[in-house]
Design a protein around this motif. Structure first.
Motif, PDB file in Angstrom:
ATOM      1  N   GLY A 195       0.792  -1.216   0.000  1.00  0.00           N
ATOM      2  CA  GLY A 195       0.000   0.000   0.000  1.00  0.00           C
ATOM      3  C   GLY A 195       0.828   1.272   0.000  1.00  0.00           C
ATOM      4  O   GLY A 195       2.056   1.259  -0.095  1.00  0.00           O
ATOM      5  N   MET A 196       0.143   2.386   0.112  1.00  0.00           N
ATOM      6  CA  MET A 196       0.770   3.702   0.035  1.00  0.00           C
ATOM      7  C   MET A 196       1.785   3.918   1.152  1.00  0.00           C
ATOM      8  O   MET A 196       1.561   3.535   2.292  1.00  0.00           O
ATOM      9  CB  MET A 196      -0.324   4.777   0.104  1.00  0.00           C
ATOM     10  CG  MET A 196       0.191   6.192  -0.015  1.00  0.00           C
ATOM     11  SD  MET A 196      -1.172   7.381  -0.017  1.00  0.00           S
ATOM     12  CE  MET A 196      -1.931   6.985  -1.602  1.00  0.00           C
ATOM     13  N   LYS A 197       2.899   4.539   0.807  1.00  0.00           N
ATOM     14  CA  LYS A 197       3.932   4.856   1.784  1.00  0.00           C
ATOM     15  C   LYS A 197       3.513   6.074   2.595  1.00  0.00           C
ATOM     16  O   LYS A 197       2.954   7.039   2.058  1.00  0.00           O
ATOM     17  CB  LYS A 197       5.259   5.118   1.077  1.00  0.00           C
ATOM     18  CG  LYS A 197       6.477   5.071   1.983  1.00  0.00           C
ATOM     19  CD  LYS A 197       7.757   5.072   1.163  1.00  0.00           C
ATOM     20  CE  LYS A 197       8.979   4.875   2.046  1.00  0.00           C
ATOM     21  NZ  LYS A 197      10.234   4.809   1.245  1.00  0.00           N
ATOM     22  N   LEU A 198       3.773   6.042   3.888  1.00  0.00           N
ATOM     23  CA  LEU A 198       3.369   7.121   4.785  1.00  0.00           C
ATOM     24  C   LEU A 198       4.403   8.237   4.790  1.00  0.00           C
ATOM     25  O   LEU A 198       5.610   7.995   4.873  1.00  0.00           O
ATOM     26  CB  LEU A 198       3.177   6.573   6.203  1.00  0.00           C
ATOM     27  CG  LEU A 198       2.202   5.397   6.334  1.00  0.00           C
ATOM     28  CD1 LEU A 198       2.094   4.964   7.786  1.00  0.00           C
ATOM     29  CD2 LEU A 198       0.831   5.764   5.783  1.00  0.00           C
ATOM     30  N   ARG A 199       3.893   9.473   4.708  1.00  0.00           N
ATOM     31  CA  ARG A 199       4.739  10.663   4.674  1.00  0.00           C
ATOM     32  C   ARG A 199       4.325  11.646   5.758  1.00  0.00           C
ATOM     33  O   ARG A 199       3.168  11.667   6.183  1.00  0.00           O
ATOM     34  CB  ARG A 199       4.618  11.361   3.316  1.00  0.00           C
ATOM     35  CG  ARG A 199       5.095  10.578   2.123  1.00  0.00           C
ATOM     36  CD  ARG A 199       4.718  11.317   0.837  1.00  0.00           C
ATOM     37  NE  ARG A 199       5.149  12.714   0.859  1.00  0.00           N
ATOM     38  CZ  ARG A 199       4.745  13.622  -0.021  1.00  0.00           C
ATOM     39  NH1 ARG A 199       3.898  13.283  -0.987  1.00  0.00           N
ATOM     40  NH2 ARG A 199       5.183  14.875   0.066  1.00  0.00           N
ATOM     41  N   HIS A 200       5.267  12.479   6.159  1.00  0.00           N
ATOM     42  CA  HIS A 200       4.961  13.570   7.084  1.00  0.00           C
ATOM     43  C   HIS A 200       3.848  14.436   6.481  1.00  0.00           C
ATOM     44  O   HIS A 200       3.901  14.827   5.320  1.00  0.00           O
ATOM     45  CB  HIS A 200       6.199  14.429   7.331  1.00  0.00           C
ATOM     46  CG  HIS A 200       5.945  15.628   8.200  1.00  0.00           C
ATOM     47  ND1 HIS A 200       6.070  15.580   9.578  1.00  0.00           N
ATOM     48  CD2 HIS A 200       5.545  16.885   7.894  1.00  0.00           C
ATOM     49  CE1 HIS A 200       5.777  16.773  10.071  1.00  0.00           C
ATOM     50  NE2 HIS A 200       5.441  17.580   9.065  1.00  0.00           N
ATOM     51  N   GLY A 201       2.827  14.716   7.290  1.00  0.00           N
ATOM     52  CA  GLY A 201       1.728  15.560   6.842  1.00  0.00           C
ATOM     53  C   GLY A 201       0.492  14.804   6.387  1.00  0.00           C
ATOM     54  O   GLY A 201      -0.548  15.422   6.156  1.00  0.00           O
ATOM     55  N   MET A 202       0.583  13.488   6.262  1.00  0.00           N
ATOM     56  CA  MET A 202      -0.629  12.704   6.001  1.00  0.00           C
ATOM     57  C   MET A 202      -1.434  12.608   7.296  1.00  0.00           C
ATOM     58  O   MET A 202      -0.862  12.553   8.395  1.00  0.00           O
ATOM     59  CB  MET A 202      -0.280  11.300   5.504  1.00  0.00           C
ATOM     60  CG  MET A 202       0.347  11.261   4.131  1.00  0.00           C
ATOM     61  SD  MET A 202       0.842   9.581   3.622  1.00  0.00           S
ATOM     62  CE  MET A 202      -0.744   8.748   3.540  1.00  0.00           C
ATOM     63  N   VAL A 203      -2.753  12.591   7.188  1.00  0.00           N
ATOM     64  CA  VAL A 203      -3.616  12.445   8.357  1.00  0.00           C
ATOM     65  C   VAL A 203      -4.622  11.336   8.073  1.00  0.00           C
ATOM     66  O   VAL A 203      -5.295  11.339   7.031  1.00  0.00           O
ATOM     67  CB  VAL A 203      -4.350  13.750   8.713  1.00  0.00           C
ATOM     68  CG1 VAL A 203      -5.182  13.548   9.982  1.00  0.00           C
ATOM     69  CG2 VAL A 203      -3.362  14.891   8.904  1.00  0.00           C
ATOM     70  N   LEU A 204      -4.722  10.397   9.004  1.00  0.00           N
ATOM     71  CA  LEU A 204      -5.571   9.222   8.840  1.00  0.00           C
ATOM     72  C   LEU A 204      -6.521   9.072  10.025  1.00  0.00           C
ATOM     73  O   LEU A 204      -6.144   9.326  11.172  1.00  0.00           O
ATOM     74  CB  LEU A 204      -4.724   7.952   8.743  1.00  0.00           C
ATOM     75  CG  LEU A 204      -3.623   7.919   7.683  1.00  0.00           C
ATOM     76  CD1 LEU A 204      -2.796   6.652   7.849  1.00  0.00           C
ATOM     77  CD2 LEU A 204      -4.200   8.009   6.280  1.00  0.00           C
ATOM     78  N   ALA A 205      -7.743   8.664   9.746  1.00  0.00           N
ATOM     79  CA  ALA A 205      -8.656   8.208  10.789  1.00  0.00           C
ATOM     80  C   ALA A 205      -8.507   6.698  10.862  1.00  0.00           C
ATOM     81  O   ALA A 205      -8.873   5.981   9.917  1.00  0.00           O
ATOM     82  CB  ALA A 205     -10.087   8.602  10.464  1.00  0.00           C
ATOM     83  N   ILE A 206      -7.940   6.228  11.944  1.00  0.00           N
ATOM     84  CA  ILE A 206      -7.688   4.796  12.140  1.00  0.00           C
ATOM     85  C   ILE A 206      -8.786   4.263  13.048  1.00  0.00           C
ATOM     86  O   ILE A 206      -8.986   4.784  14.147  1.00  0.00           O
ATOM     87  CB  ILE A 206      -6.292   4.574  12.753  1.00  0.00           C
ATOM     88  CG1 ILE A 206      -5.208   5.142  11.820  1.00  0.00           C
ATOM     89  CG2 ILE A 206      -6.050   3.106  13.038  1.00  0.00           C
ATOM     90  CD1 ILE A 206      -3.811   5.133  12.417  1.00  0.00           C
ATOM     91  N   GLU A 207      -9.526   3.208  12.588  1.00  0.00           N
ATOM     92  CA  GLU A 207     -10.700   2.807  13.359  1.00  0.00           C
ATOM     93  C   GLU A 207     -11.011   1.308  13.289  1.00  0.00           C
ATOM     94  O   GLU A 207     -11.812   0.864  12.474  1.00  0.00           O
ATOM     95  CB  GLU A 207     -11.924   3.608  12.926  1.00  0.00           C
ATOM     96  CG  GLU A 207     -12.218   3.668  11.451  1.00  0.00           C
ATOM     97  CD  GLU A 207     -13.491   4.436  11.158  1.00  0.00           C
ATOM     98  OE1 GLU A 207     -14.450   4.366  11.956  1.00  0.00           O
ATOM     99  OE2 GLU A 207     -13.534   5.107  10.119  1.00  0.00           O
ATOM    100  N   PRO A 208     -10.385   0.529  14.170  1.00  0.00           N
ATOM    101  CA  PRO A 208     -10.742  -0.891  14.246  1.00  0.00           C
ATOM    102  C   PRO A 208     -12.169  -1.095  14.725  1.00  0.00           C
ATOM    103  O   PRO A 208     -12.675  -0.356  15.576  1.00  0.00           O
ATOM    104  CB  PRO A 208      -9.728  -1.455  15.245  1.00  0.00           C
ATOM    105  CG  PRO A 208      -9.241  -0.281  16.016  1.00  0.00           C
ATOM    106  CD  PRO A 208      -9.310   0.893  15.093  1.00  0.00           C
ATOM    107  N   MET A 209     -12.834  -2.110  14.153  1.00  0.00           N
ATOM    108  CA  MET A 209     -14.178  -2.527  14.542  1.00  0.00           C
ATOM    109  C   MET A 209     -14.118  -4.032  14.773  1.00  0.00           C
ATOM    110  O   MET A 209     -13.648  -4.768  13.908  1.00  0.00           O
ATOM    111  CB  MET A 209     -15.189  -2.202  13.443  1.00  0.00           C
ATOM    112  CG  MET A 209     -15.176  -0.754  13.011  1.00  0.00           C
ATOM    113  SD  MET A 209     -15.995  -0.546  11.413  1.00  0.00           S
ATOM    114  CE  MET A 209     -15.387   1.087  10.962  1.00  0.00           C
TER     115      MET A 209
END
Length: 255
Positions: A195-209
């Motif tokens: 998947g996509m490589k993480l960079r400074h300035g990315m913002v993610l909503a992380i939400e396990p269910m």
């Protein structure tokens, strides 16, 4: 397209995140036996109004939804996994509630979710909620510059599966910024290094269910919104808005 946020943008998103955290705290404080779900939604609305914030949930209508969402928080009780609509249903002692809420402030969005029990918790519910929170923490720990989306997904899924809980396929986290749902998608299970490589300035909503019965099976209720477990077992949901920074993951929706 993934928008990379500046440090100033992240500071603004932190303010939106604080409003979300206060709204969810108000929901939890209001929850008690006999209280209707609409009262919990009203408590969240009051926090948003006091902060001068809008709601990304109220009136939201993705193409699959039969009607716009009528509230500022999703309240999913017991066998409801996500997207529960607050109605006149009154809470009972022992209910497991997942509350998912957001805020729009200064042109930026925040999104977070908590799960809790009303009154004394059953042991199995406490274990389910603890696993959801542990999975969220694992996902956040993997949200570092140089890792990939698959590393977050793998970290979440490993915790859920090791605890014996199910994961509803097709539901997961997402990018967030000027709107609540942006690219990229963040699955709750996956292969590391993909998947996509993480960079400074990315913002993610992380939400396990998590589904307590251990199966992944779910269905959409007649209201067109609420997602429920097929086996009737209970579910839990935990979420934070997280900034990827060179200094490590930064939770924007903590109190």
């Amino acid at each position: 397209m993934v928008e990379i946020k500046t440090n100033e943008n992240l500071a603004a998103m932190r303010e939106a995140g604080r409003v979300v955290a206060r709204a969810l705290a108000a929901v939890r404080e209001k929850a008690a036996p006999g209280v209707p779900l609409t009262d919990l939604d009203r408590a969240a609305r009051e926090v948003l109004a006091e902060a001068g914030a809008g709601s990304p949930f109220l009136g939201y209508r993705p193409e699959w939804a039969p009607v716009p969402f009528p509230a500022v928080v999703c309240l999913s009780v017991n066998d409801a996994i996500v997207h529960g609509i607050p109605d006149g249903t009154r809470l009972a002692a022992g209910d497991l509630v997942s509350a998912d809420g957001g805020a729009l402030l200064g042109g930026w969005a925040g999104d977070s979710a908590i799960s809790f029990t009303v009154g004394t918790a059953r042991q199995e519910d406490s274990r389910l909620i603890d696993a959801a929170e542990e999975a969220l923490e694992a996902g956040i720990a993997a949200a570092v510059v140089g890792n990939r989306i698959g590393d977050i997904a793998h970290a979440i899924g490993r915790v859920c599966r090791a605890a014996g809980f199910g994961i509803p396929d097709g539901f997961g986290g997402h990018g967030i910024g000027r709107t609540m749902h942006e690219d990229p998608g963040v699955p709750n299970e996956g292969r590391p290094g993909r998947g996509m490589k993480l960079r400074h300035g990315m913002v993610l909503a992380i939400e396990p269910m998590l589904i307590g019965g251990g199966t992944d099976d779910h269905y959409t209720a007649r209201d067109g919104w609420t997602i429920r477990t097929v086996d009737g077992s209970r579910a839990a949901h935990a979420e934070h808005t997280v900034a990827i920074t060179d200094e490590g993951p930064r939770v924007l929706t903590a109190l």
